[in-house]
Design a protein around this motif. Structure first.
Motif, mmCIF file in Angstrom:
data_model
loop_
_atom_site.group_PDB
_atom_site.id
_atom_site.type_symbol
_atom_site.label_atom_id
_atom_site.label_comp_id
_atom_site.label_asym_id
_atom_site.label_seq_id
_atom_site.Cartn_x
_atom_site.Cartn_y
_atom_site.Cartn_z
ATOM 1 N N CYS A 82 44.389 39.638 37.020
ATOM 2 C CA CYS A 82 45.576 38.837 37.340
ATOM 3 C C CYS A 82 45.514 38.354 38.789
ATOM 4 C CB CYS A 82 46.834 39.679 37.105
ATOM 5 S SG CYS A 82 48.353 38.710 37.111
ATOM 6 N N TRP A 83 45.171 37.099 38.941
ATOM 7 C CA TRP A 83 45.095 36.476 40.265
ATOM 8 C C TRP A 83 46.420 35.804 40.619
ATOM 9 C CZ3 TRP A 83 41.067 37.219 43.438
ATOM 10 C CH2 TRP A 83 39.851 37.621 42.884
ATOM 11 N N SER A 84 46.794 35.899 41.884
ATOM 12 C CA SER A 84 47.882 35.074 42.393
ATOM 13 C C SER A 84 47.396 33.668 42.691
ATOM 14 C CB SER A 84 48.478 35.699 43.662
ATOM 15 O OG SER A 84 49.136 36.908 43.359
ATOM 16 N N LEU A 85 46.084 33.492 42.717
ATOM 17 C CA LEU A 85 45.490 32.178 42.925
ATOM 18 C C LEU A 85 45.644 31.354 41.654
ATOM 19 C CD1 LEU A 85 44.239 34.079 45.083
ATOM 20 C CD2 LEU A 85 42.147 32.749 44.921
ATOM 21 N N PHE A 86 45.847 30.051 41.845
ATOM 22 C CA PHE A 86 46.211 29.181 40.729
ATOM 23 C C PHE A 86 45.978 27.749 41.166
ATOM 24 C CE2 PHE A 86 49.577 27.444 37.763
ATOM 25 C CZ PHE A 86 49.174 28.103 36.604
ATOM 26 N N ASN A 87 45.767 26.874 40.224
ATOM 27 C CA ASN A 87 45.730 25.444 40.513
ATOM 28 C C ASN A 87 46.895 24.780 39.795
ATOM 29 O OD1 ASN A 87 43.589 24.976 42.308
ATOM 30 N ND2 ASN A 87 42.078 25.071 40.656
ATOM 31 N N CYS A 88 47.885 24.377 40.539
ATOM 32 C CA CYS A 88 49.041 23.719 39.912
ATOM 33 C C CYS A 88 48.631 22.436 39.202
ATOM 34 C CB CYS A 88 50.114 23.433 40.968
ATOM 35 S SG CYS A 88 50.919 24.923 41.609
ATOM 36 N N SER A 89 47.554 21.831 39.662
ATOM 37 C CA SER A 89 47.094 20.589 39.027
ATOM 38 C C SER A 89 46.540 20.850 37.622
ATOM 39 C CB SER A 89 46.020 19.927 39.889
ATOM 40 O OG SER A 89 44.908 20.794 40.078
ATOM 41 N N GLY A 145 45.479 33.656 35.955
ATOM 42 C CA GLY A 145 45.343 32.940 37.210
ATOM 43 C C GLY A 145 43.935 32.386 37.355
ATOM 44 N N ASP A 146 43.549 32.078 38.599
ATOM 45 C CA ASP A 146 42.294 31.359 38.811
ATOM 46 C C ASP A 146 41.625 31.861 40.095
ATOM 47 O OD1 ASP A 146 40.252 29.523 39.186
ATOM 48 O OD2 ASP A 146 41.470 27.796 38.639
ATOM 49 N N PRO A 147 40.504 32.575 39.980
ATOM 50 C CA PRO A 147 39.840 33.071 41.191
ATOM 51 C C PRO A 147 39.366 31.963 42.118
ATOM 52 C CG PRO A 147 38.413 33.338 39.275
ATOM 53 C CD PRO A 147 39.765 32.932 38.756
ATOM 54 N N LEU A 148 39.299 30.739 41.603
ATOM 55 C CA LEU A 148 38.902 29.589 42.423
ATOM 56 C C LEU A 148 40.110 28.705 42.755
ATOM 57 C CD1 LEU A 148 35.610 28.594 40.529
ATOM 58 C CD2 LEU A 148 35.870 30.100 42.525
ATOM 59 N N GLY A 149 41.308 29.200 42.494
ATOM 60 C CA GLY A 149 42.502 28.397 42.691
ATOM 61 C C GLY A 149 42.777 28.069 44.148
ATOM 62 N N HIS A 150 43.343 26.893 44.361
ATOM 63 C CA HIS A 150 43.658 26.434 45.716
ATOM 64 C C HIS A 150 45.118 26.702 46.095
ATOM 65 C CE1 HIS A 150 39.779 24.476 46.093
ATOM 66 N NE2 HIS A 150 39.977 23.849 44.940
ATOM 67 N N ASP A 151 45.941 27.116 45.120
ATOM 68 C CA ASP A 151 47.365 27.352 45.369
ATOM 69 C C ASP A 151 47.677 28.828 45.198
ATOM 70 O OD1 ASP A 151 47.912 24.492 45.532
ATOM 71 O OD2 ASP A 151 47.653 24.474 43.355
ATOM 72 N N TRP A 152 48.658 29.306 45.960
ATOM 73 C CA TRP A 152 49.140 30.680 45.805
ATOM 74 C C TRP A 152 50.392 30.628 44.924
ATOM 75 C CZ3 TRP A 152 47.115 35.337 47.540
ATOM 76 C CH2 TRP A 152 47.938 36.457 47.356
ATOM 77 N N VAL A 153 50.259 31.055 43.679
ATOM 78 C CA VAL A 153 51.358 31.003 42.712
ATOM 79 C C VAL A 153 51.359 32.318 41.928
ATOM 80 C CG1 VAL A 153 52.519 29.647 40.930
ATOM 81 C CG2 VAL A 153 50.972 28.500 42.529
ATOM 82 N N PRO A 154 51.989 33.363 42.448
ATOM 83 C CA PRO A 154 51.952 34.668 41.790
ATOM 84 C C PRO A 154 52.750 34.674 40.494
ATOM 85 C CG PRO A 154 53.451 34.707 43.654
ATOM 86 C CD PRO A 154 52.760 33.384 43.701
ATOM 87 N N THR A 201 41.016 42.725 39.377
ATOM 88 C CA THR A 201 41.863 42.338 40.500
ATOM 89 C C THR A 201 42.819 43.453 40.907
ATOM 90 O OG1 THR A 201 43.289 41.308 38.850
ATOM 91 C CG2 THR A 201 41.799 39.865 40.068
ATOM 92 N N VAL A 202 43.265 43.380 42.174
ATOM 93 C CA VAL A 202 44.268 44.303 42.714
ATOM 94 C C VAL A 202 45.512 43.519 43.099
ATOM 95 C CG1 VAL A 202 44.823 45.926 44.572
ATOM 96 C CG2 VAL A 202 42.573 45.998 43.495
ATOM 97 N N ARG A 224 35.940 38.588 47.395
ATOM 98 C CA ARG A 224 35.831 37.203 47.862
ATOM 99 C C ARG A 224 35.483 37.125 49.344
ATOM 100 N NH1 ARG A 224 40.840 34.694 47.833
ATOM 101 N NH2 ARG A 224 39.912 32.619 47.765
ATOM 102 N N ALA A 225 35.778 38.161 50.080
ATOM 103 C CA ALA A 225 35.467 38.289 51.495
ATOM 104 C C ALA A 225 35.513 39.783 51.788
ATOM 105 C CB ALA A 225 36.472 37.523 52.346
#
Length: 513
Positions: free
Chosen positions: A241-248, A263-272, A438-439, A463-464
């Motif tokens: 469960c990622w908080s990362l997301f692409n609203c598009s 969610g999306d590990p490559l997402g550009h938006d933070w949308v929990p 995910t955490v 991711r880092a």
């Protein structure tokens, strides 16, 4: 030595002294984008909210009102919004979200745009305002307030005329966002019944208005922009469960369930994600229905809050205007269960170390022992460019537990992709007991009860550089965990004695949670 050379010598030795005696702290690691906004962070820290479905449906034993119910039927003679807020506050819910207008179009506040509201009811002789009473009670108790204004309106005559209805809707939204103080969350969906009039909702206009009038509020929908629907109404999030997301990649009313869940590990938006579920079979109160048990709510907690989500639990007031006693009792039991499990962190009895620490072990700002401090604003950070990321707990003596609790400092971004937890068996060997992906803000993992002298959290992929804000170890003797998938030899405690167990599942050796 002439005077000029003497001055040069003094200058050189001074610079040499400064360079060798002055040390500057290593700065924190760079945050990894995307990051939560302040309202999103405030929302996430609250863990749980109460949803309050209330209106004419409460009095007609229905879920979807027709929009033509006689408004005089709405008469909750014992309504006490302070009781709703007290129940929330005393059982660990930091926010209440009210259905200010459901699909029937009946308004729980005296809107200037329609007579189909509390103004036309018998309650308070037509002078009442449910939203006002709830707002006052919430403010007095320090509980947040959210509102749901249904896009679908089965009463309003201009519904189906796109421009006129959007103007009407935004007029009512403005009333809600300017009359009742701070609003923490505006809850929206794309509700529109099958076969209903053709209608286009101007979501972008709505979102801009909400952010303008209540900049501290988050907007919920199944496509964000601030908080997303998890994709079901069962209260369960995905194990990844990622908080990362692409609203598009999302649209209200037309977003992939799997995308919403994970969610999306490559997402550009933070949308929990937020998990909405009702304590009863229906969303509105019905006299024939009864609430879930406290252990069922605990299971929901593990699978929502324990998977990087916020739990939005619907607890509908009854026709008297109160939360029913049986619901209150269950919520109190649920609160007591959580306290019995999570109020004590067994990890605090252990000594803590790590595979490395940013800028060395002498820098206390990133020390491994910080994972014992509650909250996310202090954290352990590893040394740069390391291939091993591990935190160790040494209990000295055998210690029993079956729950591990992990948090990331999400203000620095969501980082961890994959991890596992090991304990030392009776032969002194590390054995994997559970793993996860995910955490995020909070991850709770259950497994078979173990008895061990040591534990290590191993972060396998990130991711880092991974950061860990909290590491908790707990005992849960209440909930029923799923099938244990492990053939690792562990020391368990059965009937007071130490017994060596073998857990086998399809030739695998770990449990995935």
């Amino acid at each position: 030595m002439d005077l000029n050379n003497h001055h040069l010598f003094i200058t050189f030795t001074t610079l040499l002294y400064i360079s060798t005696t002055t040390s500057f702290p290593t700065p924190p690691p760079i945050p990894i984008l995307p990051l939560p906004t302040t309202p999103q962070l405030h929302w996430q820290l609250s863990d749980m909210s109460l949803f309050l479905h209330f209106g004419p449906n409460t009095f007609t034993d229905s879920e979807w009102g027709s929009g033509h119910t006689d408004p005089t039927l709405f008469n909750p003679t014992a309504l006490n919004a302070s009781q709703w807020v007290a129940v929330a506050n005393q059982t660990g819910f930091s926010r209440v979200v009210i259905t200010a207008k459901h699909h029937d179009g009946f308004c729980l506040w005296p809107s200037e745009y329609t007579e189909y509201s509390v103004r036309s009811s018998l309650w308070r002789n037509g002078t009442g305002d449910v939203v006002r009473e709830l707002a006052n009670a919430a403010e007095g108790a320090g509980v947040g307030l959210g509102v749901y204004l249904s896009p679908w309106d089965r009463h309003e005559g201009v519904y189906g005329k796109t421009l006129e209805y959007n103007e009407y809707y935004m007029g009512q939204m403005t009333e809600l966002l300017t009359r009742y103080g701070n609003i923490d969350e505006v809850w929206l969906d794309g509700a529109k019944g099958e076969g209903e009039k053709d209608m286009q909702y101007y979501f972008d206009n709505w979102f801009s208005l909400i952010h303008q009038l209540q900049p501290g509020a988050v907007i919920f929908s199944d496509a964000g922009p601030d908080v997303r629907w998890v994709g079901d109404e069962g209260g369960y999030a995905s194990t990844t469960c990622w908080s990362l997301f692409n609203c598009s990649n999302a649209a209200i009313g037309n977003t992939s369930t799997s995308y919403s869940l994970g969610g999306d590990p490559l997402g550009h938006d933070w949308v929990p994600p937020e998990c909405d579920v009702s304590i009863r079979p229906g969303w509105f109160w019905h006299p024939s229905e009864h609430p879930k048990s406290a252990t069922e709510l605990l299971e929901l907690y593990y699978n929502s809050v324990g998977r990087n989500c916020l739990l939005l639990l619907n607890v509908p007031p009854n026709s008297s205007g109160l939360i029913s006693e049986e619901d209150v009792k269950v919520l109190q039991e649920f609160s007591n269960l959580r306290k019995s499990i999570f109020s004590k962190n067994i990890a605090k009895t252990a000594s803590v170390s790590a595979s490395s620490t940013r800028s060395g072990n002498n820098d206390t700002r990133f020390a491994s022992r910080l994972v014992l401090d509650e909250g996310i604003f202090t954290y352990w950070a590893p040394g740069k460019n390391r291939s091993r990321w591990e935190i160790y707990l040494d209990f000295k003596n055998f210690t029993r537990f079956n729950v591990v609790h992990i948090q990331e400092p999400i203000q620095m971004g969501q980082r961890i992709i994959k991890f596992h937890v090991d304990v030392v068996n009776e032969d002194g060997e590390w054995c994997e007991v559970v793993n996860g992906t995910t955490v995020g803000y909070r991850r709770l993992l259950r497994f078979e009860m173990v008895k061990t002298r040591a534990l290590r959290l191993v972060i396998d992929q990130s991711r880092a550089d991974p950061l860990v804000a909290y590491l908790g170890v707990h005992i849960d003797t209440v909930s029923v965990n799923g099938t244990i998938k492990s053939n690792t030899s562990l020391v368990s405690d059965l009937n007071g004695s130490q017994v060596l167990h073998q857990f086998v599942y399809n030739q695998t050796r770990v449990s995935s949670v």
